[in-house]
Design a protein around this motif. Structure first.
Motif, short mmCIF file in Angstrom:
data_model
loop_
_atom_site.label_atom_id
_atom_site.label_comp_id
_atom_site.label_asym_id
_atom_site.label_seq_id
_atom_site.Cartn_x
_atom_site.Cartn_y
_atom_site.Cartn_z
N ASP A 1 0.65 -1.19 0.00
CA ASP A 1 -0.15 0.01 0.13
C ASP A 1 1.04 1.51 -0.09
O ASP A 1 0.57 2.35 -0.79
CB ASP A 1 -1.05 -0.02 1.16
CG ASP A 1 -2.01 -1.09 0.96
OD1 ASP A 1 -2.32 -1.52 -0.02
OD2 ASP A 1 -2.58 -1.40 2.18
N LEU A 2 1.98 1.31 0.80
CA LEU A 2 2.78 2.31 0.92
C LEU A 2 3.46 2.69 -0.56
O LEU A 2 3.56 3.74 -1.18
CB LEU A 2 4.04 2.09 1.82
CG LEU A 2 5.12 3.18 1.72
CD1 LEU A 2 4.45 4.70 2.46
CD2 LEU A 2 6.30 2.66 2.70
N GLU A 3 3.81 1.55 -1.33
CA GLU A 3 4.42 1.76 -2.61
C GLU A 3 3.41 2.05 -3.77
O GLU A 3 3.60 2.56 -4.71
CB GLU A 3 5.05 0.64 -3.12
CG GLU A 3 6.33 0.24 -2.26
CD GLU A 3 7.19 -1.15 -2.54
OE1 GLU A 3 7.00 -1.66 -3.46
OE2 GLU A 3 8.29 -1.36 -1.55
N ASP A 4 2.06 1.60 -3.50
CA ASP A 4 1.03 1.93 -4.44
C ASP A 4 0.28 3.28 -4.32
O ASP A 4 -0.72 3.45 -3.50
CB ASP A 4 -0.07 0.64 -4.35
CG ASP A 4 -1.34 0.99 -5.41
OD1 ASP A 4 -1.26 1.70 -6.11
OD2 ASP A 4 -2.38 0.43 -4.89
N ALA A 5 1.19 4.28 -4.36
CA ALA A 5 0.68 5.50 -4.10
C ALA A 5 -0.42 6.07 -4.94
O ALA A 5 -1.01 6.96 -4.18
CB ALA A 5 1.91 6.55 -4.49
N SER A 6 -0.65 5.54 -6.14
CA SER A 6 -1.83 5.99 -6.82
C SER A 6 -3.15 5.31 -6.46
O SER A 6 -3.98 5.83 -6.87
CB SER A 6 -1.57 5.83 -8.31
OG SER A 6 -1.53 4.47 -8.53
#
Length: 184
Positions: free
Chosen positions: A110-115
């Motif tokens: 979730d942190l990496e999936d900013a979009s």
């Protein structure tokens, strides 16, 4: 059987770069408090933002789960040996992750999936991994290896890559690159 040098290098990398934030040689609650600040600053979340509170709550639950499972001597810290032992247990059956391990895997995704589109692309991956001190070029190379040349990685794919990282002895396994590093 002792952990191989290759797996130990991977485990120590995650221990030192992503968990032992204050570089004290152990993981403790203070490391999680520092990580919360780092993550929220990266995303621009101030203390009055609901995402800040959500991040804090999730990270403290991760710490509590890690401490309960790995802190064998109950001193309030997780040592390198305790860390490696816990992940060695995980490697015996990666499909039966502890709750905190699954929570951390989902938190990282979730942190990496900013979009918030359900997938991670190279820019999202590079933004997070480079904030931990890695060069952007290495992060991009790691993403390409991790994604096997695809433009995005889904949560389900990330979960399989996660299992590979913590359990595989094969240096060419794509999961070895999920934390942005290209060699161990």
């Amino acid at each position: 059987m002792p952990i191989s040098d290759f797996r130990k290098k991977k485990l120590l990398y995650v221990f030192n770069v992503f968990f032992d934030v204050n570089q004290s040689g152990t993981i403790e609650k203070k490391d999680f408090e520092l990580a919360i600040e780092k993550i929220c600053t990266l995303r621009g979340w101030t203390p009055n933002n609901p995402k800040y509170a959500e991040t804090h709550e999730t990270m403290i639950k991760i710490w509590d789960g890690l401490r309960q499972r790995a802190d064998a001597n109950k001193d309030g810290q997780v040592s390198v040996d305790e860390w490696c032992s816990m992940w060695d247990d995980y490697a015996q059956n990666p499909d039966r992750a502890l709750e905190w391990q699954s929570r951390y895997m989902n938190f990282m995704f979730d942190l990496e999936d900013a979009s918030n589109d359900g997938s991670i692309d190279v820019d999202e991956f590079t933004t997070v991994c480079s904030c931990y001190g890695l060069q952007a070029t290495e992060c991009k190379t790691a993403f390409n290896k991790m994604s096997k040349g695809k433009e995005v990685v889904s949560r389900d794919e990330f979960q399989e890559l996660w299992k590979q990282f913590f359990s595989s002895e094969d240096a060419s396994t794509p999961g070895n690159f999920i934390f942005g590093k290209t060699n161990f």
